[in-house]
Write a protein that holds these residues in place. Structure first.
Motif, PDB file in Angstrom:
ATOM      1  N   ALA A   1      -6.604  -3.427   6.163  1.00 50.68           N
ATOM      2  CA  ALA A   1      -6.144  -3.052   7.230  1.00 50.68           C
ATOM      3  C   ALA A   1      -6.501  -1.558   7.653  1.00 50.68           C
ATOM      4  N   VAL A   2      -6.021  -0.708   6.557  1.00 52.47           N
ATOM      5  CA  VAL A   2      -6.158   0.713   6.882  1.00 52.47           C
ATOM      6  C   VAL A   2      -7.824   0.949   6.832  1.00 52.47           C
ATOM      7  N   TYR A   3      -8.503   0.384   5.738  1.00 55.14           N
ATOM      8  CA  TYR A   3      -9.734   0.702   5.747  1.00 55.14           C
ATOM      9  C   TYR A   3     -10.428   0.344   7.167  1.00 55.14           C
ATOM     10  N   ALA A   4     -10.168  -0.806   7.667  1.00 54.61           N
ATOM     11  CA  ALA A   4     -10.941  -1.190   8.854  1.00 54.61           C
ATOM     12  C   ALA A   4     -10.515  -0.516  10.055  1.00 54.61           C
ATOM     13  N   ALA A   5      -9.070   0.037  10.128  1.00 51.39           N
ATOM     14  CA  ALA A   5      -8.734   1.201  11.233  1.00 51.39           C
ATOM     15  C   ALA A   5      -9.722   2.226  11.160  1.00 51.39           C
ATOM     16  N   THR A   6      -9.776   2.723   9.888  1.00 49.75           N
ATOM     17  CA  THR A   6     -10.473   4.140  10.014  1.00 49.75           C
ATOM     18  C   THR A   6     -11.931   3.858  10.459  1.00 49.75           C
ATOM     19  N   LYS A   7     -12.565   2.651  10.082  1.00 53.04           N
ATOM     20  CA  LYS A   7     -13.850   2.353  10.505  1.00 53.04           C
ATOM     21  C   LYS A   7     -13.754   1.908  12.009  1.00 53.04           C
TER      22      LYS A   7
ATOM     23  N   MET B   1       0.836  -1.195  -0.041  1.00 47.08           N
ATOM     24  CA  MET B   1      -0.072   0.068  -0.243  1.00 47.08           C
ATOM     25  C   MET B   1       1.054   1.074  -0.091  1.00 47.08           C
ATOM     26  N   ASP B   2       0.554   2.066  -0.961  1.00 43.27           N
ATOM     27  CA  ASP B   2       1.365   3.316  -0.943  1.00 43.27           C
ATOM     28  C   ASP B   2       0.963   4.250   0.248  1.00 43.27           C
ATOM     29  N   PRO B   3       1.824   4.829   0.905  1.00 43.41           N
ATOM     30  CA  PRO B   3       1.594   5.697   2.161  1.00 43.41           C
ATOM     31  C   PRO B   3       0.580   6.716   1.941  1.00 43.41           C
ATOM     32  N   ALA B   4       0.712   7.302   0.457  1.00 42.17           N
ATOM     33  CA  ALA B   4      -0.146   8.295   0.142  1.00 42.17           C
ATOM     34  C   ALA B   4      -1.610   8.015  -0.015  1.00 42.17           C
ATOM     35  N   GLU B   5      -2.014   6.741  -0.373  1.00 36.83           N
ATOM     36  CA  GLU B   5      -3.023   5.984  -0.506  1.00 36.83           C
ATOM     37  C   GLU B   5      -3.717   5.926   1.011  1.00 36.83           C
ATOM     38  N   ALA B   6      -2.942   5.451   1.783  1.00 35.51           N
ATOM     39  CA  ALA B   6      -3.260   5.328   3.214  1.00 35.51           C
ATOM     40  C   ALA B   6      -3.756   6.683   3.667  1.00 35.51           C
ATOM     41  N   ASP B   7      -2.945   7.660   3.467  1.00 35.50           N
ATOM     42  CA  ASP B   7      -3.235   9.039   3.743  1.00 35.50           C
ATOM     43  C   ASP B   7      -4.612   9.604   3.601  1.00 35.50           C
ATOM     44  N   CYS B   8      -4.997   9.306   2.163  1.00 35.77           N
ATOM     45  CA  CYS B   8      -6.053   9.621   1.439  1.00 35.77           C
ATOM     46  C   CYS B   8      -7.246   9.081   2.096  1.00 35.77           C
ATOM     47  N   LEU B   9      -7.244   7.785   2.354  1.00 35.66           N
ATOM     48  CA  LEU B   9      -8.307   6.744   3.137  1.00 35.66           C
ATOM     49  C   LEU B   9      -8.652   7.413   4.502  1.00 35.66           C
ATOM     50  N   ILE B  10      -7.610   7.778   5.028  1.00 34.42           N
ATOM     51  CA  ILE B  10      -7.739   8.091   6.560  1.00 34.42           C
ATOM     52  C   ILE B  10      -8.226   9.717   6.418  1.00 34.42           C
ATOM     53  N   ALA B  11      -7.885  10.433   5.435  1.00 36.13           N
ATOM     54  CA  ALA B  11      -8.504  11.944   5.100  1.00 36.13           C
ATOM     55  C   ALA B  11      -9.798  11.740   4.945  1.00 36.13           C
TER      56      ALA B  11
END
Ligand SMILES: NC(=O)c1ccc[n+]([C@@H]2O[C@H](COP(=O)([O-])OP(=O)(O)OC[C@H]3O[C@@H](n4cnc5c(N)ncnc54)[C@H](OP(=O)(O)O)[C@@H]3O)[C@@H](O)[C@H]2O)c1
Length: 275
Positions: free
Chosen positions: A172-178, A121-131
């Motif tokens: 993982a990151v999607y689940a963490a945001t939720k 996962m590109d960290p920029a994609e993680a940032d965008c998902l969290i945003a």
């Protein structure tokens, strides 16, 4: 006994004692509602249902054509905005209040998924998902809740996900945001109940929307079976009118959530086995 609440701008508003407040269910007839992510899927179904129940609804999204179609059907004001951009959530709330007046209900639904290997996962994609999935709902809540608290009336619905309760490999990151939204909802619920503001979490399982195609990986499992978006919309409406703090839809998905809480090791064994 009255307590005090600090609202935006530093002024202080007296609020009734928690003991005077019961049942934060809200009547939708004439209520001013904002639904984010209403241009598609769960948000569109929710906007239609709330408007059908007599609410005055402002619909938000990015897709101009989809918003215009919904607006033509519902006579609703539309608000366009990319919620990953700084200040967008506050601007969406302000635009909705300019159209409808003080908001009674905000359904914070806009969101997106991401599926794949965490290592890739590109960290920029993680940032965008969290945003989009976490920062924007926090900013939206911050923009609307002080006004609701000052008026002693309002309801914020956060659309979470079953994976926010259970976690999910490849998400993982999607689940963490939720999961963070679930915690936000529970914390805000306790903080805002004494001032008459309801905060509800609605966590859907698998829903038939564009969500899976958009995240780049269609849903291919046989179970859980996808449910129609309208079922989640009904859960959102019920959460608002009955003041339900937490709804898992479909209801049976509450079983694995209970199992994972009560006997986590058994739950993990079963989940690993059945993937
Ligand atoms: N479908 C499922 O199985 C499922 C399960 C659990 C939870 N959920 C949650 O339910 C919510 C709604 O999803 P859905 O299933 O209805 O998916 P969807 O049909 O893809 O709808 C997503 C909505 O969010 C909006 N959105 C996406 N990115 C945005 C951005 N950067 N800025 C502003 N708005 C943006 C979209 O607007 P535009 O189309 O105008 O871009 C659209 O209105 C999400 O929070 C999702 O995480 C879905």
């Amino acid at each position: 006994m009255a307590s005090q609440l600090f609202v935006r701008g530093g002024s202080v508003a007296p609020v009734p004692s928690p003991t005077l407040r019961r049942g934060l269910g809200l009547d939708l007839v004439g209520a001013a509602c904002l639904v984010t992510g209403a241009s598609s899927g769960i948000g569109a179904a929710t906007a239609r249902l709330l408007a059908g129940a007599g609410a005055r609804v402002a619909v938000h999204g990015r897709d101009r054509a989809a918003l215009d179609r919904l607006a033509a059907d519902l006579g609703a004001p539309t608000i366009q905005g990319d919620l990953t951009e700084p200040g967008a959530a506050e601007a969406v709330a302000a635009a909705a209040e300019a159209d409808l007046g003080p908001l009674d209900v905000v359904v914070s639904n806009a969101g997106a998924g991401w599926s794949g290997s965490f290592c890739e996962m590109d960290p920029a994609e993680a940032d965008c998902l969290i945003a989009l999935n976490l920062t924007a709902p926090v900013h939206l809540a911050r923009a609307v809740i002080p006004g609701m608290a000052a008026r002693g009336r309002g309801c914020l619905v956060l659309v979470g996900s079953i994976v926010g309760h259970l976690g999910a490999p490849q998400e993982a990151v999607y689940a963490a945001t939720k999961a963070a939204l679930a915690s936000l909802a529970e914390s805000l619920r306790a903080e805002m109940a004494p001032v008459g503001v309801g905060v509800c979490l609605v966590s859907p399982g698998v829903v038939q929307t564009a969500f899976f195609d958009r995240r780049g990986l269609p849903y291919s499992r046989r179970r859980p079976r996808p449910i129609p978006a309208g079922r989640v919309a009904v859960a959102v409406e019920t959460a608002i009118t009955e003041g339900r703090p937490r709804t898992i839809v479909p209801t049976w998905l509450g079983l694995p959530v209970a199992l994972s809480t009560l006997t986590p090791s058994l739950y993990r064994r079963l989940a690993d086995r059945w993937a």
